[in-house]
Design a protein around this motif. Sequence first.
Motif, PDB file in Angstrom:
ATOM      1  N   VAL A 433       0.947  -0.942   0.168  1.00 15.37           N
ATOM      2  CA  VAL A 433      -0.102  -0.071  -0.018  1.00 15.37           C
ATOM      3  C   VAL A 433       1.113   1.549   0.114  1.00 15.37           C
ATOM      4  O   VAL A 433       0.468   2.283  -0.826  1.00 15.37           O
ATOM      5  CB  VAL A 433      -0.954  -0.192   0.531  1.00 15.37           C
ATOM      6  CG1 VAL A 433      -1.707   1.079   1.292  1.00 15.37           C
ATOM      7  CG2 VAL A 433      -2.563  -0.790   0.619  1.00 15.37           C
ATOM      8  N   ALA A 434       1.858   1.156   0.758  1.00 19.57           N
ATOM      9  CA  ALA A 434       2.483   2.321   0.766  1.00 19.57           C
ATOM     10  C   ALA A 434       3.431   2.536  -0.540  1.00 19.57           C
ATOM     11  O   ALA A 434       3.393   4.307  -0.453  1.00 19.57           O
ATOM     12  CB  ALA A 434       3.496   1.889   2.186  1.00 19.57           C
ATOM     13  N   PHE A 435       4.247   1.479  -1.206  1.00 15.72           N
ATOM     14  CA  PHE A 435       4.988   1.773  -2.496  1.00 15.72           C
ATOM     15  C   PHE A 435       4.668   1.463  -3.444  1.00 15.72           C
ATOM     16  O   PHE A 435       4.970   1.563  -4.768  1.00 15.72           O
ATOM     17  CB  PHE A 435       6.319   0.912  -1.679  1.00 15.72           C
ATOM     18  CG  PHE A 435       7.091   1.851  -0.451  1.00 15.72           C
ATOM     19  CD1 PHE A 435       7.227   3.451  -0.472  1.00 15.72           C
ATOM     20  CD2 PHE A 435       6.838   1.154   1.077  1.00 15.72           C
ATOM     21  CE1 PHE A 435       8.364   3.404   1.267  1.00 15.72           C
ATOM     22  CE2 PHE A 435       7.875   1.558   2.527  1.00 15.72           C
ATOM     23  CZ  PHE A 435       8.551   2.384   1.763  1.00 15.72           C
ATOM     24  N   GLY A 436       4.015   0.480  -3.539  1.00 16.25           N
ATOM     25  CA  GLY A 436       3.582  -0.564  -4.103  1.00 16.25           C
ATOM     26  C   GLY A 436       2.715   0.832  -5.962  1.00 16.25           C
ATOM     27  O   GLY A 436       2.754   0.012  -7.402  1.00 16.25           O
ATOM     28  N   ALA A 437       2.567   1.925  -5.782  1.00 12.41           N
ATOM     29  CA  ALA A 437       2.079   2.563  -6.403  1.00 12.41           C
ATOM     30  C   ALA A 437       3.164   3.085  -7.544  1.00 12.41           C
ATOM     31  O   ALA A 437       3.265   3.041  -8.968  1.00 12.41           O
ATOM     32  CB  ALA A 437       0.481   3.582  -6.588  1.00 12.41           C
ATOM     33  N   VAL A 460      -4.034   5.032  -5.680  1.00 13.83           N
ATOM     34  CA  VAL A 460      -4.171   4.903  -4.018  1.00 13.83           C
ATOM     35  C   VAL A 460      -4.211   5.685  -2.913  1.00 13.83           C
ATOM     36  O   VAL A 460      -4.469   5.438  -2.346  1.00 13.83           O
ATOM     37  CB  VAL A 460      -2.909   3.818  -4.508  1.00 13.83           C
ATOM     38  CG1 VAL A 460      -2.758   3.498  -2.364  1.00 13.83           C
ATOM     39  CG2 VAL A 460      -3.055   2.681  -5.373  1.00 13.83           C
ATOM     40  N   SER A 461      -3.383   6.645  -3.436  1.00 17.71           N
ATOM     41  CA  SER A 461      -3.783   8.110  -2.574  1.00 17.71           C
ATOM     42  C   SER A 461      -5.422   8.924  -2.085  1.00 17.71           C
ATOM     43  O   SER A 461      -5.511   8.953  -1.073  1.00 17.71           O
ATOM     44  CB  SER A 461      -3.424   9.158  -2.989  1.00 17.71           C
ATOM     45  OG  SER A 461      -2.876  10.614  -2.281  1.00 17.71           O
ATOM     46  N   HIS A 462      -5.943   9.180  -3.247  1.00 17.71           N
ATOM     47  CA  HIS A 462      -7.114   8.949  -2.488  1.00 17.71           C
ATOM     48  C   HIS A 462      -7.832   7.835  -2.047  1.00 17.71           C
ATOM     49  O   HIS A 462      -8.509   8.096  -1.105  1.00 17.71           O
ATOM     50  CB  HIS A 462      -7.960   9.503  -4.385  1.00 17.71           C
ATOM     51  CG  HIS A 462      -7.875   9.978  -4.824  1.00 17.71           C
ATOM     52  ND1 HIS A 462      -7.593  11.873  -4.127  1.00 17.71           N
ATOM     53  CD2 HIS A 462      -8.398  10.508  -5.690  1.00 17.71           C
ATOM     54  CE1 HIS A 462      -7.465  12.206  -5.455  1.00 17.71           C
ATOM     55  NE2 HIS A 462      -8.065  11.929  -6.080  1.00 17.71           N
ATOM     56  N   ILE A 463      -7.623   6.312  -1.880  1.00 20.01           N
ATOM     57  CA  ILE A 463      -8.095   5.264  -1.460  1.00 20.01           C
ATOM     58  C   ILE A 463      -7.315   5.957   0.393  1.00 20.01           C
ATOM     59  O   ILE A 463      -8.137   5.384   1.066  1.00 20.01           O
ATOM     60  CB  ILE A 463      -7.477   4.009  -1.757  1.00 20.01           C
ATOM     61  CG1 ILE A 463      -8.778   4.142  -3.451  1.00 20.01           C
ATOM     62  CG2 ILE A 463      -7.930   2.964  -0.972  1.00 20.01           C
ATOM     63  CD1 ILE A 463      -8.957   2.812  -4.115  1.00 20.01           C
ATOM     64  N   GLN A 464      -6.372   5.726   0.435  1.00 19.64           N
ATOM     65  CA  GLN A 464      -5.137   5.844   1.708  1.00 19.64           C
ATOM     66  C   GLN A 464      -6.245   6.814   2.266  1.00 19.64           C
ATOM     67  O   GLN A 464      -6.307   7.262   3.762  1.00 19.64           O
ATOM     68  CB  GLN A 464      -4.353   6.318   0.936  1.00 19.64           C
ATOM     69  CG  GLN A 464      -3.156   5.520   0.694  1.00 19.64           C
ATOM     70  CD  GLN A 464      -1.504   5.709   0.444  1.00 19.64           C
ATOM     71  OE1 GLN A 464      -1.447   6.537  -0.101  1.00 19.64           O
ATOM     72  NE2 GLN A 464      -0.926   4.695   0.394  1.00 19.64           N
ATOM     73  N   GLN A 465      -7.195   8.092   1.315  1.00 17.77           N
ATOM     74  CA  GLN A 465      -7.061  10.117   2.242  1.00 17.77           C
ATOM     75  C   GLN A 465      -8.824   8.794   3.135  1.00 17.77           C
ATOM     76  O   GLN A 465      -8.964   9.333   4.060  1.00 17.77           O
ATOM     77  CB  GLN A 465      -7.563  10.508   1.149  1.00 17.77           C
ATOM     78  CG  GLN A 465      -6.405  11.227   1.106  1.00 17.77           C
ATOM     79  CD  GLN A 465      -5.896  12.455  -0.161  1.00 17.77           C
ATOM     80  OE1 GLN A 465      -7.551  12.892  -0.470  1.00 17.77           O
ATOM     81  NE2 GLN A 465      -4.707  12.372  -0.925  1.00 17.77           N
ATOM     82  N   VAL A 466      -9.505   8.337   2.447  1.00 20.77           N
ATOM     83  CA  VAL A 466     -10.415   8.040   2.318  1.00 20.77           C
ATOM     84  C   VAL A 466     -10.345   7.030   3.825  1.00 20.77           C
ATOM     85  O   VAL A 466     -10.761   6.698   4.998  1.00 20.77           O
ATOM     86  CB  VAL A 466     -11.200   6.857   1.534  1.00 20.77           C
ATOM     87  CG1 VAL A 466     -12.782   6.319   1.857  1.00 20.77           C
ATOM     88  CG2 VAL A 466     -11.299   8.445   0.527  1.00 20.77           C
ATOM     89  N   ALA A 467      -9.359   5.870   3.683  1.00 28.30           N
ATOM     90  CA  ALA A 467      -9.080   5.437   4.378  1.00 28.30           C
ATOM     91  C   ALA A 467      -8.659   6.069   5.697  1.00 28.30           C
ATOM     92  O   ALA A 467      -8.604   5.382   7.522  1.00 28.30           O
ATOM     93  CB  ALA A 467      -8.037   4.210   4.258  1.00 28.30           C
ATOM     94  N   VAL A 468      -8.129   7.397   5.956  1.00 25.56           N
ATOM     95  CA  VAL A 468      -8.046   7.833   6.992  1.00 25.56           C
ATOM     96  C   VAL A 468      -8.788   8.214   8.478  1.00 25.56           C
ATOM     97  O   VAL A 468      -8.564   8.313   9.063  1.00 25.56           O
ATOM     98  CB  VAL A 468      -7.165   9.865   6.758  1.00 25.56           C
ATOM     99  CG1 VAL A 468      -7.306  10.301   7.733  1.00 25.56           C
ATOM    100  CG2 VAL A 468      -6.011   9.252   5.711  1.00 25.56           C
TER     101      VAL A 468
END
Length: 562
Positions: A433-437, A460-468
């Motif tokens: 999740v951190a580096f794969g993209a 991936v960044s957008h998905i991470q923002q929602v996951a925050v």
Amino acid sequence: MSCPDLEIPLGKRSKLYRFFEMLPALISYGMLILLVVLSVLSPFLAAIYLLLLVLTTFVKAIGISYRTLLGHRQLVRAEKIDWSARLDDLSQAAAGKSPEIKINKKDFEADVHQQTILSIEKGELQIIDPRDIYHAVLIAAYNESYEVLKPTVESVNNTTYPNERLIVYLAYEERGGEQMAETARRLRDEYAGVFCDYRIIQHPKDLPDEIPGKGPNITYAGYDLKQWCDNKKIEYNQVIVTTLDSDNRPYSTYFDYVAYKYAVTPNRERLSYQPVALYFGNIWDAPAPMRVLATGNSFWTIIGSMRPHALRNFAAHSQPLSALVSMDFWSKRSIVEDGHQYWRSYFYFKGDYSVMPIHVPVYQDAVLSDTFKATLISQFKQLRRWGYGASDIPYVAVRLFTRQRTAPFWETLARFIRLIDNHVSLATMSILVAFGAWVPLLTNPEASRNISAHALPLIVSHIQQVAVIGIFITILLMLKMLPPRPERYKRSRTVFMVLQWFLMPVTSICYSSAASMAAQTHLLLGKYLEKFDVTDKATLSSRAKTKAKKDALKKARRKSKL
């Protein structure tokens, strides 16, 4: 029921066993390598592969957030219950008297309690009279100080369960040295006559057919407990055994709660009882990275309490003495004797075994050593030991895919797949999740012309923002659950309790993932971890002494240079 061979092998393994030992590492490394290979061959396929993994993790995160909220609610409700009063209701009902139940229908499991009393009165439910139930508490120690052990014993003393039915063992290691033995004797003298019995048992070092660890220690104490019950003519099914680490403090009603569930459950021998582990005992004193990990581990156990089908023995837990005697107590060959005990019990009872959640906490300490560097190292070793639970994969596999199978195939297969998934996900998903993209763009010059690969970091960044949002939920619950801030700390310490969560990506990768990968790599290479790395349990006084020694040493060095 005769006891089958429940131990893991020592020394040379069979080829099948070695294959399944290697399997988790092969899958974990394979998932990382596959992303690189797909990025070189087809950036589009690499993007699809990573998005599937990220979206799967995102869906799991939604479930985790929901279960965290629900689990916290159950925890708060269960803590408010007078479980001792409910035990009295059971005793009266069993004696043919109709208890006067004063209960709010909104209370935790109020309707279940009322129905239980009604079933007992009608003769539909046969229970063990709670007045006949003993709790044996095995406190495992290695070389911990009096300052660490005293609060643990005192927390048992302060529970609401009658002391005359509490049998307390301090099971300590000969390897801990004379200071440990002296601490054990001091505590024995202090608590003589406080409980039904307070016993100290020294586990000899270098016994054959066992590794240095907690499992052999508490098993040795278990043998003494068995003999004690024989001498007192107490039936094994009247005794519930709880194992505690040296820094564990059970909630005041924990033993009443467990006794209640044990008394009313028909298949009580085939259950163990799992409290919620909250690593908040010294949370204000621990360094920021350890606080993040301790809070995450605490919420992981809260989530587990809401998934009984997937719940496993972890850290402090309780199990009937009758079951323990039948299966020769705990493993003497595993450094993860708590989680491994689930599989021993599962196969001993041929699949008819489960773990019952107990929605009150056993408080434990976050990792804290005498120095910051030692704390960082000790934390990694603790997580590596937990990650070494992957050693259960071959143990389960040979009892699933060979003639050794005694449990139902499909049910065991589902548990086996979940076991692999848990260990592989812990080792790989933070890294992916951190580096794969960025991997397709870094490994394939053509990837920048591929729309899917080029847009992958942004998606991936957008998905991470929602996951925050999940992190915000964690922070809010953490602030509600924290013990009061000690007077020695200013209010700014609370602010740092929030800001520490910026370290979460670092702790997830450098600790959770790296420690799991390290454990799996040991299994892959056949370099087995057969020594229990005891987690340091420093106190403020021990840290102050260490700091004073370092300062004195520095001062002496400066003088010598003059």
